[in-house]
Write a protein that holds these residues in place. Structure first.
Motif, mmCIF file in Angstrom:
data_model
loop_
_atom_site.group_PDB
_atom_site.id
_atom_site.type_symbol
_atom_site.label_atom_id
_atom_site.label_comp_id
_atom_site.label_asym_id
_atom_site.label_seq_id
_atom_site.Cartn_x
_atom_site.Cartn_y
_atom_site.Cartn_z
ATOM 1 N N LYS A 84 0.918 -0.781 0.085
ATOM 2 C CA LYS A 84 -0.093 0.202 -0.236
ATOM 3 C C LYS A 84 0.449 0.662 0.024
ATOM 4 C CE LYS A 84 -3.797 -2.403 2.369
ATOM 5 N NZ LYS A 84 -5.352 -1.792 2.550
ATOM 6 N N SER A 85 2.195 0.884 0.296
ATOM 7 C CA SER A 85 3.223 2.447 0.489
ATOM 8 C C SER A 85 3.366 2.203 -1.106
ATOM 9 C CB SER A 85 3.996 1.553 1.275
ATOM 10 O OG SER A 85 3.732 2.404 2.884
ATOM 11 N N GLY A 86 3.368 0.987 -1.860
ATOM 12 C CA GLY A 86 4.050 1.578 -3.379
ATOM 13 C C GLY A 86 5.156 1.022 -4.010
ATOM 14 N N PHE A 87 5.705 -0.415 -2.409
ATOM 15 C CA PHE A 87 6.455 -1.525 -3.096
ATOM 16 C C PHE A 87 6.644 -2.335 -3.159
ATOM 17 C CE2 PHE A 87 8.068 2.092 0.218
ATOM 18 C CZ PHE A 87 9.236 2.627 -0.445
ATOM 19 N N THR A 88 6.916 -2.710 -4.437
ATOM 20 C CA THR A 88 6.374 -3.860 -5.216
ATOM 21 C C THR A 88 7.937 -5.284 -4.428
ATOM 22 O OG1 THR A 88 8.120 -4.110 -6.748
ATOM 23 C CG2 THR A 88 5.661 -3.117 -7.156
ATOM 24 N N ASP A 89 8.762 -4.363 -3.841
ATOM 25 C CA ASP A 89 9.771 -5.117 -3.710
ATOM 26 C C ASP A 89 10.615 -4.805 -2.030
ATOM 27 O OD1 ASP A 89 10.225 -7.814 -6.471
ATOM 28 O OD2 ASP A 89 9.913 -5.470 -6.755
ATOM 29 N N ILE A 90 10.569 -6.029 -1.636
ATOM 30 C CA ILE A 90 11.529 -5.165 -0.273
ATOM 31 C C ILE A 90 12.991 -6.765 -0.015
ATOM 32 C CG2 ILE A 90 9.612 -4.186 0.533
ATOM 33 C CD1 ILE A 90 9.706 -6.619 3.028
ATOM 34 N N ALA A 91 13.770 -5.724 0.521
ATOM 35 C CA ALA A 91 14.867 -6.660 1.155
ATOM 36 C C ALA A 91 14.391 -6.599 2.964
ATOM 37 C CB ALA A 91 15.949 -6.446 0.276
ATOM 38 N N LEU A 92 14.434 -7.926 3.109
ATOM 39 C CA LEU A 92 14.082 -8.095 4.955
ATOM 40 C C LEU A 92 16.278 -8.448 5.268
ATOM 41 C CD1 LEU A 92 11.794 -8.167 6.621
ATOM 42 C CD2 LEU A 92 11.970 -10.738 6.341
ATOM 43 N N GLN A 93 16.160 -7.535 6.723
ATOM 44 C CA GLN A 93 17.477 -7.038 7.290
ATOM 45 C C GLN A 93 16.287 -8.703 8.391
ATOM 46 O OE1 GLN A 93 19.412 -5.904 7.008
ATOM 47 N NE2 GLN A 93 19.218 -3.965 6.002
ATOM 48 N N PRO A 94 17.768 -9.327 8.850
ATOM 49 C CA PRO A 94 18.103 -10.517 9.801
ATOM 50 C C PRO A 94 17.721 -9.966 11.458
ATOM 51 C CG PRO A 94 20.123 -9.958 8.693
ATOM 52 C CD PRO A 94 19.291 -8.828 7.842
ATOM 53 N N THR A 95 16.835 -9.680 11.352
ATOM 54 C CA THR A 95 16.113 -9.027 12.622
ATOM 55 C C THR A 95 14.960 -9.639 13.515
ATOM 56 O OG1 THR A 95 15.237 -7.210 12.301
ATOM 57 C CG2 THR A 95 16.459 -6.225 11.813
ATOM 58 N N GLY A 96 15.028 -11.216 12.828
ATOM 59 C CA GLY A 96 14.065 -10.965 13.905
ATOM 60 C C GLY A 96 14.395 -12.454 14.878
ATOM 61 N N ASN A 97 13.874 -13.334 15.496
ATOM 62 C CA ASN A 97 14.491 -14.390 16.391
ATOM 63 C C ASN A 97 14.073 -15.465 16.462
ATOM 64 O OD1 ASN A 97 16.064 -15.606 18.893
ATOM 65 N ND2 ASN A 97 14.153 -14.757 20.042
ATOM 66 N N PRO A 98 13.882 -16.575 16.536
ATOM 67 C CA PRO A 98 16.036 -16.334 15.537
ATOM 68 C C PRO A 98 16.880 -15.383 14.511
ATOM 69 C CG PRO A 98 15.364 -18.562 14.881
ATOM 70 C CD PRO A 98 13.553 -17.655 15.542
ATOM 71 N N ILE A 99 17.185 -15.166 14.519
ATOM 72 C CA ILE A 99 17.717 -14.342 13.525
ATOM 73 C C ILE A 99 18.094 -15.331 12.390
ATOM 74 C CG2 ILE A 99 20.143 -13.135 13.326
ATOM 75 C CD1 ILE A 99 20.735 -11.955 15.293
ATOM 76 N N ALA A 100 17.564 -14.713 10.860
ATOM 77 C CA ALA A 100 18.287 -15.511 9.508
ATOM 78 C C ALA A 100 19.635 -15.549 9.535
ATOM 79 C CB ALA A 100 17.748 -14.813 8.330
#
Length: 417
Positions: A84-100
């Motif tokens: 909805k913000s206009g982005f067809t693609d994003i690169a996702l940072q490894p900030t989850g738990n567990p880290i990717a």
């Protein structure tokens, strides 16, 4: 989904219809026809006020919450916000738990996001648990679909680790993301070191902390070869260093965060932790050089550096609050207050080949992947405009110009409410 986008102004320098108002016929996800006044013939039509269409936008630095921090943001909602913000693609940072940091982590992210309109491109951690001590399973993550490797907002203190990583990833054309900050010089700093930090009694971070690390990282890149991306630079000297490295032929790219192009450290007067970001907001003199670097091509791409954080992490004393602001929803409207439309579109799309995937032109026969927007509307960003689960926006109350309608991507049309 078969659609005709009516009376759309195409913004794509590679298209023969650049800056022309045309109809775009999409059938089964492919652009079948671009012409004036295409008859509907059973196709659904999309008609929006002052509709403009460009190649799909890409944000090279987005953090979400899942896995592990779903209270901050889920993958499903985060990707919907991006769409909805206009982005067809994003690169996702490894900030989850567990880290990717393993093949299974990358596979999980891709599987969980497979049906979303916005395509997720995972960044794998460069080091195990992003601790900077041991290199993570880079080759396995690359095979699983990781587009780059980096430890989000963490510098690699051990130069040997970065050297080995740069050498290793060349075997499979990997991209190393090297955040630049000398932690010893940063110390306990929380804002830019200067007049404002002195006036407020807050510990400062000199631009030297960023610049010294960039010098070291560029020397390593010159020695090893390979590809390096330096994210979210924030100082005039950083710009100069990268410009010189490019002139020498080094394969280096860089980005800047939107908030560092719009805001300065003067907004910190009320100790509002929404403005606590990393790298910190700098003075106007630095901001102006960053804008010039966007215009002259030294800075390759612009990112929202979207980082959702719940209220418990931000409603604290300034020294204790976590760095970060959300930025997807405000990205386009904020940028148009300081940059021309065509430059914004270029910087929102140029990162795709750098991260290893296709930048689709808007031409007949191409896969339909584009962003829909109105560049002329004026508005003020408010809490009602935030669709993220977390509300930590540095742009609340800011004047905006232009607004994204949404995207058409992966055969799906997603429009703003």
């Amino acid at each position: 989904m078969n659609l005709i986008f009516k009376n759309a102004v195409i913004i794509d320098k590679n298209s023969p219809f650049h800056k022309q108002a045309v109809d775009i016929q999409v059938e089964n996800g492919i652009i079948k026809k671009i012409a004036k006044n295409i008859a509907p013939d059973g196709f659904d039509t999309v008609e929006l006020d002052n509709l403009h269409i460009s190649k799909g936008w890409f944000d090279s630095s987005v953090s979400l919450g899942e896995p592990g921090y779903e209270d901050r943001e889920t993958l499903a909602n985060g990707l919907n916000v991006a769409a909805k913000s206009g982005f067809t693609d994003i690169a996702l940072q490894p900030t989850g738990n567990p880290i990717a940091e393993r093949q299974a982590d990358i596979s999980f992210l891709l599987t969980k996001s497979a049906t979303a309109a916005t395509k997720l491109h995972p960044i794998g951690a460069l080091t195990k648990n992003s601790e900077g001590k041991d290199i993570a399973e880079l080759f396995d993550m690359k095979n699983a679909g990781a587009v780059a490797f980096g430890d989000y907002n963490k510098s690699i203190t051990d130069a040997g680790i970065l050297k080995i990583a740069l050498q290793y990833v060349q075997d499979f054309d990997g991209l190393v993301i090297a955040f630049a900050q000398d932690n010893n010089i940063k110390g306990k700093g929380v804002v830019h070191e200067g007049v404002v930090s002195t006036r407020l009694g807050l510990k400062g971070i000199p631009t030297l902390a960023e610049e010294l690390q960039i010098v070291r990282n560029l020397y390593l890149l010159e020695y090893t070869g390979g590809k390096m991306h330096i994210p979210t630079i924030s100082s005039a000297k950083s710009v100069q260093l990268i410009k010189e490295a490019k002139a020498k032929g080094l394969n280096v790219t860089c980005s800047v965060a939107i908030h560092n192009l719009i805001l300065t450290d003067e907004v910190l007067t009320d100790f509002d932790t929404r403005y606590k970001v990393m790298p910190p907001l700098r003075p106007d003199s630095e901001r102006k050089v960053l804008i010039e670097a966007v215009l002259d091509g030294t800075i390759d791409m612009i990112t929202s550096d979207h980082n959702p954080l719940d209220i418990e992490l931000k409603k604290l004393e300034f020294d204790m609050a976590k760095d970060g602001t959300i930025g997807l929803e405000s990205a386009f409207g904020a940028l148009q207050t300081v940059l021309p439309l065509e430059v914004i579109v270029e910087k929102f799309t140029a990162g795709k080949p750098i991260f290893g995937f296709t930048n689709q032109d808007i031409t007949e026969g191409a896969v339909a992947s584009f962003t829909l927007f109105n560049p002329e509307t004026h508005w003020t960003f408010s809490k009602e405009d935030i669709k993220s689960k977390s509300k930590n926006s540095a742009f609340l109350g800011q004047a905006m110009k232009g607004k994204a309608y949404g995207i058409y991507n992966q055969g799906k049309l997603i429009l703003n409410d």
